[in-house]
Motif scaffolding. Sequence first.
Motif, PDB file in Angstrom:
ATOM      1  N   UNK A  19       0.716  -0.998   0.088  1.00 37.23           N
ATOM      2  CA  UNK A  19      -0.285   0.036  -0.192  1.00 37.23           C
ATOM      3  C   UNK A  19       1.232   1.578  -0.176  1.00 37.23           C
ATOM      4  N   UNK A  20       2.279   1.641  -0.137  1.00 37.91           N
ATOM      5  CA  UNK A  20       3.166   2.143  -0.281  1.00 37.91           C
ATOM      6  C   UNK A  20       3.673   2.816   0.902  1.00 37.91           C
ATOM      7  N   UNK A  21       3.438   2.073   1.674  1.00 34.59           N
ATOM      8  CA  UNK A  21       4.747   2.464   3.140  1.00 34.59           C
ATOM      9  C   UNK A  21       5.503   1.576   3.148  1.00 34.59           C
ATOM     10  N   UNK A  22       7.161   2.656   3.493  1.00 34.14           N
ATOM     11  CA  UNK A  22       9.033   2.211   3.172  1.00 34.14           C
ATOM     12  C   UNK A  22       8.919   1.381   4.159  1.00 34.14           C
ATOM     13  N   UNK A  23       8.790   0.219   4.194  1.00 31.56           N
ATOM     14  CA  UNK A  23       9.461  -1.212   4.767  1.00 31.56           C
ATOM     15  C   UNK A  23      10.659  -1.281   5.144  1.00 31.56           C
ATOM     16  N   UNK A  24      11.591  -0.524   6.637  1.00 31.55           N
ATOM     17  CA  UNK A  24      13.134  -0.896   6.728  1.00 31.55           C
ATOM     18  C   UNK A  24      13.784  -1.790   7.729  1.00 31.55           C
ATOM     19  N   UNK A  25      13.627  -2.828   8.347  1.00 26.16           N
ATOM     20  CA  UNK A  25      14.849  -3.550   8.620  1.00 26.16           C
ATOM     21  C   UNK A  25      15.718  -3.139   8.963  1.00 26.16           C
ATOM     22  N   UNK A  26      16.472  -3.649   9.100  1.00 28.53           N
ATOM     23  CA  UNK A  26      18.203  -3.049   9.984  1.00 28.53           C
ATOM     24  C   UNK A  26      18.439  -1.658  10.368  1.00 28.53           C
ATOM     25  N   UNK A  27      17.554  -1.027  10.685  1.00 38.64           N
ATOM     26  CA  UNK A  27      16.924   0.320  11.031  1.00 38.64           C
ATOM     27  C   UNK A  27      17.061   1.446  12.116  1.00 38.64           C
ATOM     28  N   UNK A  28      18.314   1.552  12.635  1.00 35.24           N
ATOM     29  CA  UNK A  28      17.770   1.189  14.374  1.00 35.24           C
ATOM     30  C   UNK A  28      17.487   3.227  14.342  1.00 35.24           C
ATOM     31  N   UNK A  29      16.808   3.304  15.036  1.00 37.08           N
ATOM     32  CA  UNK A  29      16.204   5.174  15.732  1.00 37.08           C
ATOM     33  C   UNK A  29      17.529   4.814  15.817  1.00 37.08           C
ATOM     34  N   UNK A  30      18.260   6.177  16.289  1.00 42.79           N
ATOM     35  CA  UNK A  30      19.538   6.595  17.417  1.00 42.79           C
ATOM     36  C   UNK A  30      18.670   7.748  18.310  1.00 42.79           C
TER      37      UNK A  30
END
Length: 512
Positions: A195-206
């Motif tokens: 549905x258009x979401x950008x989905x990113x694993x191995x991406x930490x919120x610093x």
Amino acid sequence: MTAELNAARRTAELAALHANPEVDLVVIGGGVTGTGVALDAAARGLRTVLVERNDFAHGTSRWSSKLVHGGLRYLAGGRVGIAHESAVERGILLGTTAPHLVRPMPQLVPLLPEIRTAQSSLIRAGFAAGDALRISARTSADTLPRSRRVTEAEVLRLAPTVRREGLRGGLQAWDGQLVDDARLVVALARTAADLGATVLTRMAAWTARGDYVLLRDTISGEHLEVTARAVVNACGVWADEIDDSIELRPSRGTHLVFDAAAFGGLSAALTVPVPGSISRFVFALPAAHGRVYLGLTDEAAPGPIPDEPQPTESEIDFLLDTINTVLREPLTRKDIRGQFAGLRPLLKTDGDSTADISREHAVMIAPDDLITVVGGKLTTYRKMAEDAVDAAIAHSGLTAAPCRTKTLPLVGAVTGAARDRIDAPPVLIERYGTEATQIVSAWLSDPALAEPVAPGIDVTAAEFDFAITHEGALTVDDLLDRRTRIGLVPADRAAATRAAEKAFARHARITR
């Protein structure tokens, strides 16, 4: 867009986000709640980014009992609202969202001498209340049959290893069971991406606040600054690391893993009252890959939050001692093939027992405008997500369409006659729904892909390939521990590791 998640898409979406790092909503956390939030937001037309520092369902969302239940336990405690909410959400999962991943399952309480008439009456009354919940949630009895008393013969057919001496039949009710919790999370993420979401694993919120997130790509080490109209913290038991204005009191639920043979072909949730309690039970649950999960505990888990919680010796003893009260031949530690434990993200209260803390969820807004959703349980993830997105829209002034996840099927969803027409083995349909035919097509194009990844394991090489090309698997651990649950049994994990490595090598050759 498509529902394919893979390394190439990750690279492309990272480049697009670098080029345009202003979005409507950032969701931190790739468990069932976070992926649910991302799906809800994307379905409303918001430019949504989901980030997860490890892999989908890396935390609590893969350590559940795999139950989709109607909240009977909460009704026993007088919490009618959450009990009804659970029953409603169970019906949505069974009928619309993921009918290929959720199935009705009989729940069986054998009536042995230890369960006296008074306790039997209480259990029967509880099951009747569960029937009332099902009716109030408008779930058909064709989907979840009404509870009933069953004969001794029926008990032994459903649970062949139950003790015969003194057995006077049993009580049976029905609930929902996921074929696998991690697969539900992956399906949510893929549907959000579709549905258009950008989905990113191995991406930490610093760093995170209500309008900004500093991200770190744990693969490349690069940083990325993203500005957003709203940020939702859906990090479960790690939520207070992102939002220090809240305090959690996690509790640990432990399960043991057995070969199905240890329970003689169990085909119901064998339900055993915990001695001395009228509301707690231990469950032996038939599970994927020819296994049975025995759980669960509910113990306070203070201190630092580990990536992979471990059962304690006392919890293992408790589970064995409780289940052995109903078995002809006691199980021992030698029968255990694996074990796992998960932490529930409960808000701290004044109560002494985590078993008594309400599972109601909460959506909170921090002084810096960060929105945190916490509490709840797997069954009610959709309502948690809806409430979190509603709060984000209201607080930030975003313009969005109404929530539509009550009627939105996940990728692969199928039921009824359409399910019957799928030309694929039932075990594949339970894992992939309509996409099972893609696995079969891979088998037909290359018979080597139809081979099991290890002797005695009901996962084929084509499924590993599909996980890499469609389900966002980036590492061997992703394949063994989350896209499949082979890794729950250490010996099986060791046997299948080489096949997982070969799958990535095969994919690298194809994409070169």
